[in-house]
Design a protein around this motif. Sequence first.
Motif, PDB file in Angstrom:
ATOM      1  N   LEU A  33     -71.793 -55.381  40.446  1.00 32.09           N
ATOM      2  CA  LEU A  33     -71.269 -54.992  41.757  1.00 32.09           C
ATOM      3  C   LEU A  33     -69.761 -55.204  41.865  1.00 32.09           C
ATOM      4  CD1 LEU A  33     -74.033 -56.514  44.079  1.00 32.09           C
ATOM      5  CD2 LEU A  33     -73.836 -54.157  43.243  1.00 32.09           C
ATOM      6  N   TRP A  34     -69.176 -55.887  40.912  1.00 34.58           N
ATOM      7  CA  TRP A  34     -67.763 -56.242  41.000  1.00 34.58           C
ATOM      8  C   TRP A  34     -66.820 -55.054  41.146  1.00 34.58           C
ATOM      9  CZ3 TRP A  34     -66.750 -60.978  37.321  1.00 34.58           C
ATOM     10  CH2 TRP A  34     -67.537 -62.052  37.739  1.00 34.58           C
ATOM     11  N   PRO A  35     -67.020 -53.928  40.447  1.00 32.63           N
ATOM     12  CA  PRO A  35     -66.098 -52.797  40.653  1.00 32.63           C
ATOM     13  C   PRO A  35     -66.047 -52.346  42.121  1.00 32.63           C
ATOM     14  CG  PRO A  35     -67.356 -52.447  38.659  1.00 32.63           C
ATOM     15  CD  PRO A  35     -67.957 -53.648  39.350  1.00 32.63           C
ATOM     16  N   ARG A  36     -67.192 -52.290  42.789  1.00 30.40           N
ATOM     17  CA  ARG A  36     -67.217 -51.930  44.210  1.00 30.40           C
ATOM     18  C   ARG A  36     -66.553 -53.007  45.052  1.00 30.40           C
ATOM     19  NH1 ARG A  36     -73.400 -50.913  44.955  1.00 30.40           N
ATOM     20  NH2 ARG A  36     -72.905 -50.935  47.158  1.00 30.40           N
ATOM     21  N   LEU A  37     -66.781 -54.258  44.697  1.00 32.01           N
ATOM     22  CA  LEU A  37     -66.245 -55.368  45.491  1.00 32.01           C
ATOM     23  C   LEU A  37     -64.735 -55.508  45.345  1.00 32.01           C
ATOM     24  CD1 LEU A  37     -69.150 -57.851  44.910  1.00 32.01           C
ATOM     25  CD2 LEU A  37     -68.461 -56.857  47.102  1.00 32.01           C
ATOM     26  N   GLN A  38     -64.195 -55.136  44.201  1.00 29.39           N
ATOM     27  CA  GLN A  38     -62.732 -55.213  44.027  1.00 29.39           C
ATOM     28  C   GLN A  38     -62.030 -54.304  45.020  1.00 29.39           C
ATOM     29  OE1 GLN A  38     -62.694 -54.461  39.817  1.00 29.39           O
ATOM     30  NE2 GLN A  38     -62.493 -56.630  39.338  1.00 29.39           N
ATOM     31  N   GLU A  39     -62.685 -53.220  45.395  1.00 29.56           N
ATOM     32  CA  GLU A  39     -62.122 -52.312  46.401  1.00 29.56           C
ATOM     33  C   GLU A  39     -62.335 -52.855  47.815  1.00 29.56           C
ATOM     34  OE1 GLU A  39     -63.116 -47.866  48.045  1.00 29.56           O
ATOM     35  OE2 GLU A  39     -63.367 -48.235  45.912  1.00 29.56           O
ATOM     36  N   LEU A  40     -63.512 -53.430  48.067  1.00 31.54           N
ATOM     37  CA  LEU A  40     -63.854 -53.905  49.408  1.00 31.54           C
ATOM     38  C   LEU A  40     -63.266 -55.282  49.732  1.00 31.54           C
ATOM     39  CD1 LEU A  40     -67.580 -52.816  49.294  1.00 31.54           C
ATOM     40  CD2 LEU A  40     -65.855 -51.906  50.859  1.00 31.54           C
ATOM     41  N   ALA A  41     -63.067 -56.099  48.708  1.00 28.44           N
ATOM     42  CA  ALA A  41     -62.575 -57.469  48.902  1.00 28.44           C
ATOM     43  C   ALA A  41     -61.472 -57.761  47.887  1.00 28.44           C
ATOM     44  CB  ALA A  41     -63.735 -58.451  48.748  1.00 28.44           C
ATOM     45  N   PRO A  42     -60.357 -57.029  47.971  1.00 27.32           N
ATOM     46  CA  PRO A  42     -59.332 -57.104  46.925  1.00 27.32           C
ATOM     47  C   PRO A  42     -58.676 -58.473  46.757  1.00 27.32           C
ATOM     48  CG  PRO A  42     -58.530 -55.843  48.796  1.00 27.32           C
ATOM     49  CD  PRO A  42     -59.979 -56.111  49.037  1.00 27.32           C
TER      50      PRO A  42
END
Length: 140
Positions: A39-48
């Motif tokens: 899930l980290w690729p999505r989270l890097q965008e949502l929680a930079p």
Amino acid sequence: MSPYPVRFVGLGPGEADLVTVRAARHLAGATLVVAASDLWPRLQELAPSSRLEAPPENPIDEARAIASARASGERVCRAYDGDPMVSSRAARVLEALSGFGVDVTVVPGLVADLEVSSRYGIPFLPVSYTHLTLPTSDLV
């Protein structure tokens, strides 16, 4: 209740625009996001600006790590694909956190099954269930 309870956040079925506004707001405000590494690729965008960590294998160890991070002042989100409470693991972590005296708020997410149903025009329930009625005595 603590000023910033731990958030169990549902990320929805995959696309960024299917994450709820509430989930995006909490993720953006988190200092630590615990989630499976896929899930980290999505989270890097949502929680930079958040630190990302994978959860320990054992749900009790996960709850201890989250409780410790919260006690040290971290604003913690635990992110799940879809909706957090579809996962029996989330329920075990939630129960353990409650035992440790940690406040948790669940931020629902769109369950992947519902998104697939809508995307492809396939009813989630068979037609025979759309008019199912139960006597109220069965609900007690």
